[in-house]
Design an enzyme around this catalytic site. Structure first.
Site, PDB file in Angstrom:
ATOM      1  N   GLU A  61       0.884  -1.154   0.000  1.00 38.13           N
ATOM      2  CA  GLU A  61       0.000   0.000   0.000  1.00 38.13           C
ATOM      3  C   GLU A  61       0.930   1.214   0.000  1.00 38.13           C
ATOM      4  O   GLU A  61       1.838   1.269   0.837  1.00 38.13           O
ATOM      5  CB  GLU A  61      -0.774  -0.012   1.318  1.00 38.13           C
ATOM      6  CG  GLU A  61      -2.260   0.059   1.192  1.00 38.13           C
ATOM      7  CD  GLU A  61      -2.906   0.088   2.563  1.00 38.13           C
ATOM      8  OE1 GLU A  61      -3.549   1.087   2.859  1.00 38.13           O
ATOM      9  OE2 GLU A  61      -2.741  -0.891   3.316  1.00 38.13           O
ATOM     10  N   ARG A 296       5.774 -13.476   9.254  1.00 41.54           N
ATOM     11  CA  ARG A 296       6.485 -12.236   8.950  1.00 41.54           C
ATOM     12  C   ARG A 296       7.860 -12.219   9.596  1.00 41.54           C
ATOM     13  O   ARG A 296       8.130 -12.935  10.560  1.00 41.54           O
ATOM     14  CB  ARG A 296       5.660 -11.005   9.318  1.00 41.54           C
ATOM     15  CG  ARG A 296       5.257 -10.894  10.764  1.00 41.54           C
ATOM     16  CD  ARG A 296       4.090  -9.927  10.940  1.00 41.54           C
ATOM     17  NE  ARG A 296       4.391  -8.566  10.570  1.00 41.54           N
ATOM     18  CZ  ARG A 296       3.755  -7.864   9.624  1.00 41.54           C
ATOM     19  NH1 ARG A 296       2.785  -8.380   8.933  1.00 41.54           N
ATOM     20  NH2 ARG A 296       4.076  -6.630   9.369  1.00 41.54           N
ATOM     21  N   LYS A 306       4.607   0.946  10.980  1.00 43.12           N
ATOM     22  CA  LYS A 306       4.693   2.224  10.265  1.00 43.12           C
ATOM     23  C   LYS A 306       4.321   3.391  11.178  1.00 43.12           C
ATOM     24  O   LYS A 306       4.924   4.453  11.123  1.00 43.12           O
ATOM     25  CB  LYS A 306       3.722   2.226   9.076  1.00 43.12           C
ATOM     26  CG  LYS A 306       4.243   1.499   7.851  1.00 43.12           C
ATOM     27  CD  LYS A 306       3.196   1.522   6.732  1.00 43.12           C
ATOM     28  CE  LYS A 306       3.501   0.460   5.688  1.00 43.12           C
ATOM     29  NZ  LYS A 306       2.312   0.022   4.955  1.00 43.12           N
TER      30      LYS A 306
HETATM   31  P1  ATP Z   1       3.017  -2.631   8.254  1.00 42.90           P
HETATM   32  O1  ATP Z   1       2.366  -3.696   9.079  1.00 42.90           O
HETATM   33  O2  ATP Z   1       4.438  -2.380   8.589  1.00 42.90           O
HETATM   34  O3  ATP Z   1       2.217  -1.376   8.146  1.00 42.90           O
HETATM   35  P2  ATP Z   1       1.842  -3.594   5.891  1.00 42.90           P
HETATM   36  O4  ATP Z   1       1.607  -5.042   5.801  1.00 42.90           O
HETATM   37  O5  ATP Z   1       0.685  -2.780   6.222  1.00 42.90           O
HETATM   38  O6  ATP Z   1       3.077  -3.270   6.807  1.00 42.90           O
HETATM   39  P3  ATP Z   1       1.971  -3.342   3.078  1.00 42.90           P
HETATM   40  O7  ATP Z   1       2.345  -2.162   2.291  1.00 42.90           O
HETATM   41  O8  ATP Z   1       0.595  -3.831   3.001  1.00 42.90           O
HETATM   42  O9  ATP Z   1       2.402  -3.012   4.559  1.00 42.90           O
HETATM   43  O10 ATP Z   1       2.981  -4.544   2.809  1.00 42.90           O
HETATM   44  C1  ATP Z   1       3.339  -5.003   1.539  1.00 42.90           C
HETATM   45  C2  ATP Z   1       3.734  -6.434   1.654  1.00 42.90           C
HETATM   46  O11 ATP Z   1       4.812  -6.604   2.558  1.00 42.90           O
HETATM   47  C3  ATP Z   1       2.585  -7.274   2.159  1.00 42.90           C
HETATM   48  O12 ATP Z   1       2.477  -8.434   1.346  1.00 42.90           O
HETATM   49  C4  ATP Z   1       2.988  -7.609   3.571  1.00 42.90           C
HETATM   50  O13 ATP Z   1       2.475  -8.846   3.971  1.00 42.90           O
HETATM   51  C5  ATP Z   1       4.502  -7.640   3.474  1.00 42.90           C
HETATM   52  N1  ATP Z   1       5.128  -7.386   4.756  1.00 42.90           N
HETATM   53  C6  ATP Z   1       4.948  -6.316   5.571  1.00 42.90           C
HETATM   54  N2  ATP Z   1       5.658  -6.457   6.702  1.00 42.90           N
HETATM   55  C7  ATP Z   1       6.312  -7.650   6.612  1.00 42.90           C
HETATM   56  C8  ATP Z   1       7.222  -8.388   7.478  1.00 42.90           C
HETATM   57  N3  ATP Z   1       7.590  -7.902   8.675  1.00 42.90           N
HETATM   58  N4  ATP Z   1       7.687  -9.569   7.043  1.00 42.90           N
HETATM   59  C9  ATP Z   1       7.337 -10.045   5.844  1.00 42.90           C
HETATM   60  N5  ATP Z   1       6.502  -9.431   4.982  1.00 42.90           N
HETATM   61  C10 ATP Z   1       5.987  -8.242   5.367  1.00 42.90           C
HETATM   62 MG    MG Z   2      -0.905  -4.123   4.681  1.00 44.95          MG
END
Ligand code: ATP
Ligand code: MG
Length: 593
Positions: A61, A296, A306
């Site tokens: 996102e 993760r 974030k």
């Molecule tokens: P955050 O929880 O830090 O806000 P998010 O999942 O909301 O991260 P996205 O932009 O949706 O952020 O993430 C893009 C991709 O990265 C998604 O497929 C998510 O599952 C993956 N991702 C985010 N954090 C991790 C992590 N700690 N380990 C592995 N993959 C991750």
């Molecule tokens: Mg997300």
């Protein structure tokens, strides 16, 4: 097919590699067609068999900067595609109208490329925006309504929540659940046409209010939101929910393996239901994508939320998103970590269903493994004190300095040699001298001999103090016939060798000595206040000196300062005439207990 870096290291198998290998072996996706761009069943039906053996995607996102956890997802998705002759799509999941910004889009693209990956395959750019699929998503919603598989619910959010039931209690059907498709379609179009306020009603899939999986109890798939979208402007006032949008995005793009983190495991039954339903209705091509979840990446001594990272920036606890202490990709990059080291660390962290913590030290280990064979060596003094060689002219006569040579890299003669001068005064580390040596101290103290690396053996004769009793200068005498590289130079045995820089040819530099931002391995675990464990010594800025071979270095160049560790010229502030070095990491882990 997708551009990806050369192999970093031998790959160990993991459950995702096994799934891909199984699918390739069984030809699960063998008959899959791809029209060269995303689209519905008709769009792909006429196309040729997809030359990409698998398709994966990285779908952030665009609402923040990427961090070390995203690096895991990037290396996994782009990595699998390149290992197995596939393509990984770069997709912005921008279905939420309020949060996206161009600044984030740009920095995400930059981060993925810097990590060494690309989304161009056979001249086609697989860079997609989920918001370009709004028309199809709307059509899919109408198709579900037509099939009696979706309805407009006018219950209040509170009623909906109460009627969803819980783990022990089945849900209760909404009074709006049995409207006819015609009524629902009319209502849904009113929603689309802006006739209703935010939250007045939602479109729900009509599945099973007593399903043991609460996500199947008629999940909401479209909501009203009178908000401008960065891509589609004011064209829409209804937006798809993430759980509805994401599977459709995957299917339109002909993704084969949709890899996400474990928190989406409970959503998989809906993912399957939706794509099977839309494929059966003839809207989406088959075979359809499948979702797989992995744990993760959690790294000790950092936070990856974030919201909390933003707090560090907003409250000026760090100097911005690219502060070299931040676990953001821009921060790691500015700190000096290499893409190779980050990829290596992600690969070594493994991919599994079982969560766990990866020690931050593994990133430093990966960096050392990467730079050991690559980084040029140099001498630097981080905390300089003057050492005067009082018998210089007796040994060297009128020569103002003696030329010294050292290899740029001890194992790589092809990298050439560095030159610098030994003079009557050199800078040494303040803590390489002790007036009264502690036990086991082999460096400079009165009466002791050490070698000035690549130079000569000197014998310490004392020191000079100022009026406040502070040591301001160390004194020593050159031991004749001990020039490094001359015959018999090692006949005088010493227990210590110290690094130094000649006062006459030293280059003054700013050194930013970074360390971990937190003192706790899990700074925000269990709801703990992460600001309570900030490391007060996470950044120290000092003035030091480096040998003249480093004059005129370009920004973003990595070197190993002998005895001290790996440093990089800061990519933002470094100038050839005002050098700034960041410490990436020491030569060994100082945090190990
Ligand atoms: P955050 O929880 O830090 O806000 P998010 O999942 O909301 O991260 P996205 O932009 O949706 O952020 O993430 C893009 C991709 O990265 C998604 O497929 C998510 O599952 C993956 N991702 C985010 N954090 C991790 C992590 N700690 N380990 C592995 N993959 C991750
Ligand atoms: Mg997300």
């Amino acid at each position: 097919m997708s551009s990806a870096p050369a192999d970093d290291s031998p790959k160990s198998s993991n459950f995702l590699r096994q799934i891909v290998e199984r699918d390739l072996e069984q030809g699960t996706y063998g008959g899959r067609r791809f029209a060269g761009s995303p689209g519905d069943a008709a769009h792909h039906a006429a196309a040729a068999i997809d030359p990409a053996r698998i398709r994966t995607r990285f779908p952030p996102e665009p609402n923040g900067y990427l961090h070390i956890g995203h690096a895991k997802s990037i290396t996994l998705n782009f990595g699998l595609a390149s290992e197995y002759g596939g393509v990984c799509h770069m997709r912005f999941d921008d279905t939420n109208p309020e949060k996206e910004e161009q600044e984030y889009v740009d920095s995400i693209l930059d981060a993925v490329q810097w990590l060494g990956f690309g989304w161009t395959a056979n001249g086609v750019d697989h860079l997609y925006y989920a918001s370009n699929y709004f028309d199809f998503m709307y059509r899919a919603a109408e198709a579900l309504i037509g099939a009696g598989l979706a309805y407009v619910d006018e219950q209040t959010p509170d009623q909906m929540r109460a009627n969803r039931g819980d783990f022990n209690t089945p849900g209760t059907a909404s009074p709006f659940r049995d409207r006819t498709p015609e009524e629902n379609l009319a209502r849904f179009r009113e929603m689309r046409d802006g006739k209703h306020a935010d939250g007045a009603m939602v479109l729900r899939a009509r599945i099973d209010m007593s399903s043991p999986n609460i996500n199947l109890r008629d999940p909401a798939i479209y909501r009203i939101k009178h908000a401008e979208h960065h891509n589609t402007g004011n064209r829409w006032c209804i937006y798809p929910m993430y759980t509805f949008a994401h599977p459709i995005e995957d299917a339109l793009e002909q993704i084969t393996h949709s890899i996400c983190t474990l928190e989406f495991e409970d959503q998989r039954p809906f993912y399957d239901w939706l794509l099977d339903t839309l494929a059966n209705l003839g809207l989406l091509a088959q075979p359809r994508p499948h979702q797989y979840e992995f744990a993760r990446l959690n790294v000790t001594y950092v936070i990856t939320s974030k919201r909390k990272l933003k707090q560090l920036v907003d409250e000026k606890i760090v100097d911005g998103w690219d502060d070299p202490r931040m676990p953001t990709i821009v921060g790691l990059r500015r700190r000096g970590y290499t893409p190779e080291a980050i990829r290596l660390m992600c690969e070594r962290a493994g991919t599994s269903k079982a969560g766990g913590w990866t020690d931050y030290a593994s990133l430093d280990i990966a960096l050392r493994d990467d730079l050991e064979g690559k980084a040029a060596r140099a001498m630097a003094v981080l905390d300089p004190i003057r050492l005067t060689l009082s018998n210089w002219s007796e040994v060297f006569g009128a020569a103002p300095s003696e030329a010294c040579l050292a290899p740029a890299h001890p194992q790589r003669p092809e990298l050439g040699e560095r030159r610098f001068g030994l003079g009557p005064q050199v800078w040494i580390e303040r803590d390489d001298f002790a007036e009264v040596p502690p036990k086991g101290f082999f460096r400079l103290f009165p009466g002791n001999k050490v070698r000035l690396k690549y130079g000569v053996v000197v014998e310490c004769t004392g020191c000079v103090k100022n009026d406040s009793g502070e040591i301001v200068e160390v004194l020593a005498a050159v031991v004749p016939d001990t020039r490094s590289g001359t015959p018999g130079a090692d006949k005088v045995k010493v227990k210590g060798t110290i690094t130094w820089v000649g006062v006459h040819d030293a280059a003054p530099v700013e050194l930013r000595l970074y360390d971990r931002l937190f003192t706790e391995p899990q700074p925000d675990a269990g709801g703990r206040d992460f600001k309570a464990s900030l490391n007060p010594a996470s950044k120290r800025v000092v003035r030091g000196v480096v040998e003249p071979s480093l004059a005129g270095l370009a920004a973003d160049t990595r070197v190993q300062f002998e005895r001290h560790g790996y440093f990089v010229t800061d990519r933002v502030d470094h100038r050839a005439d005002t050098p700034v070095f960041n410490r990436i990491t020491g030569l060994k882990d100082t945090w190990a207990k």
